[in-house]
Motif scaffolding. Sequence first.
Motif, mmCIF file in Angstrom:
data_model
loop_
_atom_site.group_PDB
_atom_site.id
_atom_site.type_symbol
_atom_site.label_atom_id
_atom_site.label_comp_id
_atom_site.label_asym_id
_atom_site.label_seq_id
_atom_site.Cartn_x
_atom_site.Cartn_y
_atom_site.Cartn_z
ATOM 1 N N LEU A 32 0.814 -1.214 0.000
ATOM 2 C CA LEU A 32 0.000 0.000 0.000
ATOM 3 C C LEU A 32 0.846 1.262 0.000
ATOM 4 N N TYR A 33 1.831 1.340 0.875
ATOM 5 C CA TYR A 33 2.541 2.591 1.080
ATOM 6 C C TYR A 33 3.701 2.800 0.111
ATOM 7 N N ASP A 76 7.386 11.493 -5.554
ATOM 8 C CA ASP A 76 6.647 12.511 -4.816
ATOM 9 C C ASP A 76 6.747 12.283 -3.308
ATOM 10 N N SER A 77 6.733 11.027 -2.887
ATOM 11 C CA SER A 77 6.728 10.737 -1.453
ATOM 12 C C SER A 77 8.070 10.992 -0.789
ATOM 13 N N VAL A 78 9.166 11.061 -1.568
ATOM 14 C CA VAL A 78 10.487 11.247 -0.966
ATOM 15 C C VAL A 78 11.044 12.654 -1.187
ATOM 16 N N LEU A 79 10.204 13.576 -1.665
ATOM 17 C CA LEU A 79 10.681 14.948 -1.843
ATOM 18 C C LEU A 79 11.187 15.500 -0.509
ATOM 19 N N PRO A 80 12.387 16.072 -0.477
ATOM 20 C CA PRO A 80 12.977 16.513 0.800
ATOM 21 C C PRO A 80 12.130 17.514 1.566
ATOM 22 N N TYR A 81 11.502 18.467 0.869
ATOM 23 C CA TYR A 81 10.798 19.525 1.591
ATOM 24 C C TYR A 81 9.586 18.996 2.335
ATOM 25 N N LYS A 82 9.055 17.833 1.909
ATOM 26 C CA LYS A 82 7.884 17.279 2.583
ATOM 27 C C LYS A 82 8.182 16.889 4.023
ATOM 28 N N SER A 90 0.901 10.321 10.072
ATOM 29 C CA SER A 90 0.082 9.120 10.122
ATOM 30 C C SER A 90 0.988 7.903 10.074
ATOM 31 N N ALA A 91 0.388 6.727 10.215
ATOM 32 C CA ALA A 91 1.167 5.492 10.095
ATOM 33 C C ALA A 91 1.788 5.391 8.708
ATOM 34 N N ARG A 92 1.055 5.836 7.706
ATOM 35 C CA ARG A 92 1.578 5.809 6.334
ATOM 36 C C ARG A 92 2.815 6.690 6.201
ATOM 37 N N LYS A 93 2.755 7.899 6.747
ATOM 38 C CA LYS A 93 3.890 8.813 6.653
ATOM 39 C C LYS A 93 5.094 8.279 7.427
ATOM 40 N N ARG A 94 4.837 7.680 8.577
ATOM 41 C CA ARG A 94 5.943 7.118 9.355
ATOM 42 C C ARG A 94 6.615 5.978 8.597
ATOM 43 N N TRP A 95 5.800 5.153 7.934
ATOM 44 C CA TRP A 95 6.363 4.052 7.143
ATOM 45 C C TRP A 95 7.215 4.600 6.009
ATOM 46 N N ILE A 96 6.728 5.632 5.327
ATOM 47 C CA ILE A 96 7.463 6.225 4.208
ATOM 48 C C ILE A 96 8.784 6.819 4.681
ATOM 49 N N ILE A 97 8.769 7.475 5.840
ATOM 50 C CA ILE A 97 10.005 8.054 6.367
ATOM 51 C C ILE A 97 11.024 6.960 6.669
ATOM 52 N N ARG A 101 14.857 5.625 1.667
ATOM 53 C CA ARG A 101 15.901 5.249 0.717
ATOM 54 C C ARG A 101 15.418 4.146 -0.229
ATOM 55 N N ALA A 102 14.712 3.179 0.305
ATOM 56 C CA ALA A 102 14.199 2.093 -0.539
ATOM 57 C C ALA A 102 13.201 2.633 -1.563
ATOM 58 N N LEU A 103 12.370 3.577 -1.147
ATOM 59 C CA LEU A 103 11.402 4.163 -2.064
ATOM 60 C C LEU A 103 12.088 4.971 -3.158
ATOM 61 N N LEU A 104 13.169 5.664 -2.783
ATOM 62 C CA LEU A 104 13.926 6.406 -3.797
ATOM 63 C C LEU A 104 14.527 5.433 -4.813
ATOM 64 N N GLY A 105 15.080 4.317 -4.331
ATOM 65 C CA GLY A 105 15.619 3.313 -5.240
ATOM 66 C C GLY A 105 14.545 2.731 -6.140
ATOM 67 N N LEU A 106 13.356 2.484 -5.554
ATOM 68 C CA LEU A 106 12.238 1.959 -6.334
ATOM 69 C C LEU A 106 11.809 2.957 -7.403
ATOM 70 N N ALA A 107 11.783 4.235 -7.038
ATOM 71 C CA ALA A 107 11.397 5.270 -7.996
ATOM 72 C C ALA A 107 12.386 5.344 -9.155
ATOM 73 N N LEU A 108 13.665 5.332 -8.849
ATOM 74 C CA LEU A 108 14.680 5.437 -9.899
ATOM 75 C C LEU A 108 14.691 4.196 -10.795
ATOM 76 N N GLY A 109 14.519 3.026 -10.183
ATOM 77 C CA GLY A 109 14.431 1.805 -10.983
ATOM 78 C C GLY A 109 13.218 1.820 -11.903
ATOM 79 N N SER A 110 12.090 2.302 -11.384
ATOM 80 C CA SER A 110 10.878 2.390 -12.192
ATOM 81 C C SER A 110 11.047 3.387 -13.332
ATOM 82 N N LEU A 111 11.734 4.484 -13.051
ATOM 83 C CA LEU A 111 11.999 5.478 -14.093
ATOM 84 C C LEU A 111 12.834 4.872 -15.215
#
Length: 302
Positions: A32-33, A76-82, A90-97, A101-111
Motif C-alpha cells: 500500500l505505502y 513525490d513521497s520522498v521529496l525533501p521539503y515534505k 500518520s502510520a503511512r507517513k511514518r512508514w514512508i520516512i 531510501r528504498a522508495l527512492l531506489g524503487l522510484a529510480l528503478g521504475s523510471l
Amino acid sequence: MPPGPQRAFSDTSPSVRPAWLTILRRGTDAVLYSSTLVALAATGLTWATFLFWRHPIPFRLVALIFAATLFLYNIDSVLPYKYRQQAVLSARKRWIIRHRRALLGLALGSLAVAGVLFWTDGWRPLTLFLGHLAAISLLYSMPLVRRHGRWRALRDLPLLKIFLIAYVWSAITVWVPALYLGKALGEPEVLVLFARRFFFILNLALVFDIRDYTKDRLSGTRTFPGLFGLRATKLLGLAFLAVSALLVPPGVSAHHLLVLTVPTLLAGAIIWYADETRPDYYFALLADGLLLVQFGVAYWVA
C-alpha cells in the motif's frame, strides 16, 4: 477518538502478536505505502479501457503504465521539503520516512524501466502530450513559488487538487489507450468515456481531501473540506458520481451498464463514511482498491 492507523488490524501488542499477523501487516504496508497498489490501479483502469473497446492490451504498455505510476508516486513521497512540513504524521507517513531510501531506489528503478519502454516502443512522437501529464504530476507537490514564507506547489492553488488528479488519471487511462488504438480524442466514445472516468476520479480525490483535512488546513492548502465542510464535500462527491453514472458511452448494453453501477455504488459508500480519523487502510486499501474493482467489472463483462 476512534482508533488511529496504528490499530488497523488489532489491539494486540507487537510482543504478543502472532508471527503470521506481523508478516501480513508488513507485507500489506509495503504494497500500500510503496504505491504498488496505486500503480496496479492505474494499470487496471487502462486495461479496462482496452476491454471496453474490445482490444487486447499489449504487455509492454502494461509495464510502461505500471512503472511510470510507481515512479511518479514514489518520487513525490520522498521529496525533501515534505519532511520539513509534516505537522501530522500518520502510520503511512511514518512508514514512508522509515523506508525513504528504498522508495527512492524503487522510484529510480521504475523510471529506468519506463524510460526504456518509452524510447523503444515508439512513444517519442507523443513526447509533448505525455510530457505535459508528467509535468503536472511532478509539479503537483513540488515547491514552485515562495509566498508568505511558505513554498507553494500546484496542489496549493485553491480547490485545484482534485481536478489535477482527475485530469491526469483520466488522460492516462483513457486517452493513452485511444491514441494507441488510433482513435481521435474528439470521437464521442472517447470523450464520453473520458468524462465518465474524470467525474468518477473526482469523487475519489475528494475522499483523500477528507483524509488530509487537518494536514491541508495546517499547511494553508484550501480544499473543498476545508472551505465548505465535510458534509458538503461528501454531497459534492455523490453529485460527481451521479454525473459519471449518467455519462454512458455509446454501445453499452443494459447488462453492461447494470454491472458498471457496482463500482459507483461502492464509491458512494466510501466517500459517505470517509473521515480523517479512519485508519490509513480505509483510504489506501478501499479507495485505491476500488479502481481495481472497476477493472474486475470490466473484465467480467468483456
